[in-house]
Design an enzyme around this catalytic site. Structure first.
Site, PDB file in Angstrom:
ATOM      1  N   LYS A   1       0.970  -0.990  -0.149  1.00 24.74           N
ATOM      2  CA  LYS A   1       0.013   0.176  -0.228  1.00 24.74           C
ATOM      3  C   LYS A   1       1.068   0.858  -0.174  1.00 24.74           C
ATOM      4  O   LYS A   1       0.720   2.375  -0.562  1.00 24.74           O
ATOM      5  CB  LYS A   1      -1.199  -0.118   0.795  1.00 24.74           C
ATOM      6  CG  LYS A   1      -2.076  -0.503   1.316  1.00 24.74           C
ATOM      7  CD  LYS A   1      -3.420  -0.663   0.504  1.00 24.74           C
ATOM      8  CE  LYS A   1      -4.010  -1.687   0.487  1.00 24.74           C
ATOM      9  NZ  LYS A   1      -5.256  -1.973  -0.612  1.00 24.74           N
TER      10      LYS A   1
ATOM     11  N   GLU B   1      -9.047   6.412   3.979  1.00 23.64           N
ATOM     12  CA  GLU B   1     -10.465   5.626   4.438  1.00 23.64           C
ATOM     13  C   GLU B   1      -9.111   3.785   4.670  1.00 23.64           C
ATOM     14  O   GLU B   1      -8.278   3.782   3.455  1.00 23.64           O
ATOM     15  CB  GLU B   1     -11.594   4.949   3.130  1.00 23.64           C
ATOM     16  CG  GLU B   1     -11.155   3.753   2.384  1.00 23.64           C
ATOM     17  CD  GLU B   1      -9.871   4.357   1.111  1.00 23.64           C
ATOM     18  OE1 GLU B   1     -10.123   5.097   0.992  1.00 23.64           O
ATOM     19  OE2 GLU B   1      -8.789   3.135   0.421  1.00 23.64           O
TER      20      GLU B   1
ATOM     21  N   SER C   1       1.565  -9.576  -0.843  1.00 22.30           N
ATOM     22  CA  SER C   1       1.227  -8.633  -0.766  1.00 22.30           C
ATOM     23  C   SER C   1       1.414  -7.755   1.162  1.00 22.30           C
ATOM     24  O   SER C   1       1.883  -6.349   0.650  1.00 22.30           O
ATOM     25  CB  SER C   1      -0.066  -7.850  -0.803  1.00 22.30           C
ATOM     26  OG  SER C   1      -1.086  -8.803  -0.265  1.00 22.30           O
TER      27      SER C   1
HETATM   28  C1  LIG Z   1      -1.169  -7.126   2.383  1.00 31.16           C
HETATM   29  C2  LIG Z   1      -2.170  -6.885   2.147  1.00 31.16           C
HETATM   30  N1  LIG Z   1      -2.936  -6.754   0.725  1.00 31.16           N
HETATM   31  C3  LIG Z   1      -4.551  -6.500  -0.188  1.00 31.16           C
HETATM   32  C4  LIG Z   1      -5.246  -5.750   0.527  1.00 31.16           C
HETATM   33  C5  LIG Z   1      -6.297  -6.071  -1.157  1.00 31.16           C
HETATM   34  O1  LIG Z   1      -6.297  -4.586  -1.519  1.00 31.16           O
HETATM   35  P1  LIG Z   1      -5.836  -4.530  -2.703  1.00 31.16           P
HETATM   36  O2  LIG Z   1      -6.649  -5.424  -3.626  1.00 31.16           O
HETATM   37  O3  LIG Z   1      -6.521  -3.124  -3.138  1.00 31.16           O
HETATM   38  O4  LIG Z   1      -4.464  -4.875  -2.996  1.00 31.16           O
HETATM   39  C6  LIG Z   1      -4.557  -5.090   1.041  1.00 31.16           C
HETATM   40  C7  LIG Z   1      -5.391  -4.267   1.913  1.00 31.16           C
HETATM   41  O5  LIG Z   1      -5.862  -3.818   2.929  1.00 31.16           O
HETATM   42  C8  LIG Z   1      -3.860  -5.621   2.456  1.00 31.16           C
HETATM   43  O6  LIG Z   1      -3.736  -4.812   3.532  1.00 31.16           O
END
Ligand SMILES: Cc1ncc(COP(=O)(O)O)c(C=O)c1O
Lengths: 399, 267
Positions: free
Chosen positions: A97, A119, A385
């Site tokens: 993020k 948010e 992620s």
């Molecule tokens: C580690 C992580 N992966 C994925 C997401 C999902 O968001 P996005 O689909 O925008 O990657 C989040 C959202 O808070 C997150 O913290």
């Protein structure tokens, strides 16, 4: 640093549409703000100085490039394709993020905005935004559903420690959807001096495009790193999809390549259980939070409450570009359940010494279905992620 | 002539009053009675809110009435039935106000044709700016439903002119940047004067109605000094919330309405 691919895929169009999805469905009061943002973003993205500062911060503050790690024990466990992990969990603050938060705060400063709002669901985007605001000394207000404030308490504490004001949202499902409503209401009211840092590839144009572009560095790095290690492109790319930002970040540079791309949604208790966040699997087209996309909504067009064990995926909408990639079948979308995601957390923790975020665990859980179909000559890249520290309380309840 | 245009023709010498309520609030059986009572007590136009689960241009009061209406089971078809029922006894212009998603889900073409059959005169969609409105314009025109666009204090002259061009019935001046809800009179007044003057210079085809934040007769008169009329929503719903279901709640509500238009009670 960024590898600019020449692409034949050029979405969105000038009105912010990815096929039938996207657009700007907002109150008139926000139209001037979105138009200003569009102009400012265009100028910034053509300004080499802006790019330089963004990349510099991503390097010396965020810690990019993140590694592409070969997961040898996980690979051995499945006995199929080689599995590589793109380590966004190693970014400062613990998730992808921050790439977007840094990009947007630089834009906000360039536009002379004095106040930042955001948010957050899992709190990772809130933490990333609070971090960026602390770094630049800007006022920061983060909207967060009260239910999420409980299940992601660690992140609430982190945001507050960095000087952000966390405003609990008690309307609706008290989760990400409601936090987004409240952030938009704040923006409508304080549009003159406030910049809204949206945390995923959702919202009105130009956000879905802009957030994607601030995350494409994930895919650009992956491509270069895998070329260095293996001398070729992957066969499969996998990422979890909430709003869809980490997924678009890694997918986008590969859209024109011969790569099988998979997005994994949160199935909650099961896609047929009525307790799910599998928007593309169960949803229908509609408009929420400023864009046309797939949505979970009833016959009357009332938004249904999503459910996922993962706060960051617990959202009844999805970014419009994913809706387009779904309809055109360029990307395959699947769902995994809360239970499957939890299993994946333990498996990865034991086999690789990496505790993934619950969001990320959804992508790992799909390996159960995918890996038996692969061969040892193939390569899978999974976007790791975020890390799971924030989820320890939830995870330990189920262990 | 469309009922909305007719009202502005007939009421050139007074401020036209438009009242907003959420359909199905405080319950589904009272909506028609409320509309008829509003008309008897001075309302010139009624805006009937179609509740949406995520009303992001609305403040706490309309969020609340929307939630109650949804739990009361109000549906789009049910709202058309309320309009048709009202039409048996009244020719008051009725404008539906609602977010785009429920209309998309219902089917846009069907929505406009059934709205027209029920006797709806106009439509306001707060999350459908001019740029996106092409998706409904044709259906609106072919069914004789007038589209009313909103302008805000930060709307450029050029966009005001475009809104005037695209609107039929009237143009809705949102007096402050923000969500719906009653505000301190002076807060509204300060920003609104220059805004209305600029709006008048740009809006030449349609009447101008001012709304957002009006809560009593004095607010209404001063804010709409330079406009053709005013719109009250949240303050009206607040009165309903505070009086329903006491025995004389409707009398109190209608008294408030009378007072809003004329400056004195109806009894
Ligand atoms: C580690 C992580 N992966 C994925 C997401 C999902 O968001 P996005 O689909 O925008 O990657 C989040 C959202 O808070 C997150 O913290």
């Amino acid at each position: 640093m960024s590898v600019i691919t020449t692409t034949t895929y050029s979405k969105p169009n000038h009105k912010g549409y990815f096929g039938a999805y996207g657009g700007k469905f907002v109150p008139e009061t926000l139209i001037p703000a979105l138009n200003d943002l569009e102009v400012a973003y265009k100028e910034a993205s053509e300004d080499a100085e802006f790019e330089k500062e963004y990349l510099h911060l991503l390097h010396e503050y965020v810690g990019r490039p993140t590694e592409l790690s070969f997961a040898d024990r996980l690979t051995g466990f499945y006995g199929g394709a080689k599995i590589y992990l793109k380590r966004e969990d190693l970014c400062h603050t613990g998730a992808h993020k921050i790439n977007n938060a840094i990009g947007q705060i630089l834009l906000a400063l360039r536009m002379g905005k004095k106040r930042i709002i955001a948010e957050t669901g899992a709190g990772q985007h809130g933490v990333a935004t609070a971090t960026a605001c602390a770094k630049f000394g800007v006022e920061c207000v983060v909207y967060m559903g009260e239910e999420d404030m409980v299940r992601q308490k660690l992140n609430v504490d982190r945001m507050q420690l960095m000087g952000a004001e966390v405003r609990g949202v008690s309307s609706g499902s008290k989760t990400l959807k409601d936090a987004t409503n409240e952030a938009i209401r704040d923006w409508v009211t304080n549009v003159d001096d406030t910049f809204y840092i949206i945390g995923s590839v959702v919202g009105p144009h130009p956000y879905p495009m802009m957030v994607r572009n601030f995350h494409r560095i994930i895919g650009d790095e992956t491509k270069r790193q895998l070329m260095d290690i293996e001398g070729r492109l992957p066969d499969y790319l996998i990422a979890c999809v909430g709003g869809g930002s980490n997924a678009m970040g890694i997918f986008y540079p590969f859209i024109n390549d011969d790569v099988h791309i998979i997005g994994v949604e949160a199935g909650g208790l099961g896609v047929e259980s009525g307790q799910t966040a599998a928007t593309l699997t169960k949803g229908k087209p509609g408009v929420l939070h400023g864009s046309m996309s797939y949505l979970l909504h009833d016959q009357e067009g009332q938004i249904e409450l999503a459910h996922s064990i993962s706060a960051g995926l617990d959202y009844p909408g999805i970014g419009p570009e994913h809706a387009y990639l779904h309809d055109t079948k360029r990307v395959d979308y699947h769902a995994v359940t809360d239970a499957e995601a939890l299993e994946a957390v333990s498996l990865l923790s034991r086999l690789e010494g990496i505790i993934p975020a619950l969001e990320t665990a959804h992508a790992f859980a799909w390996l159960e279905k995918l890996m038996p179909k692969t061969t040892s000559e193939e390569i899978v890249v999974l976007n790791c992620s975020g890390r799971g520290d924030k989820d320890m309380e939830t995870i330990s309840k189920y262990l | 002539m469309n009922r909305i245009n007719k009202v502005f023709e007939q009421k050139k010498d007074e401020k036209v009053m438009s009242l907003f309520i959420t359909a199905g609030y405080p319950n589904v059986n009272e909506t028609v009675n409320l509309i008829l009572g509003f008309e008897r007590n001075g309302a010139d136009i009624v805006e009937l809110g179609m509740p949406f689960s995520d009303p992001l241009a609305d403040g706490p009061i309309i969020q609340y009435s929307s939630n109650v209406a949804i739990s009361n089971g109000v549906t789009i078809q049910g709202i058309f039935d309320m309009v048709a029922e009202t039409r048996k006894n009244s020719e008051i212009p009725i404008i539906l106000m609602g977010y785009i998603n429920p209309m998309v889900r219902y089917g846009l073409e069907k929505f406009f044709s059934n709205a027209a059959k029920a006797g709806v005169d106009g439509l306001i969609v707060p999350d459908l700016p001019l740029d996106e409105a092409t998706m409904i314009e044709e259906f609106a025109h072919s069914n004789g439903i007038q589209l009313i666009y909103l302008i805000a204090p930060n709307t450029s002259d050029e966009r005001m002119q475009l809104s005037d061009d695209k609107s039929n019935g009237f143009v809705y001046c949102v007096s402050v940047t923000g969500v719906t809800g009653a505000r301190d009179g002076s807060e509204v007044q300060q920003s609104v004067d220059t805004f209305i003057q600029r709006s008048k210079a740009n809006i030449t085809k349609n009447p101008l109605m001012v709304g957002f934040g009006i809560k009593n007769y004095n607010d209404a008169q001063s804010i709409s000094k330079e406009a053709d009329g005013f719109i009250v929503g949240s303050a009206l719903i607040e009165i309903i919330r505070d009086t329903y279901p006491t025995e004389n709640w409707k009398d109190e509500v209608f008294n408030f309405v009378h007072q809003l238009k004329f400056g004195y009670p109806n009894q």
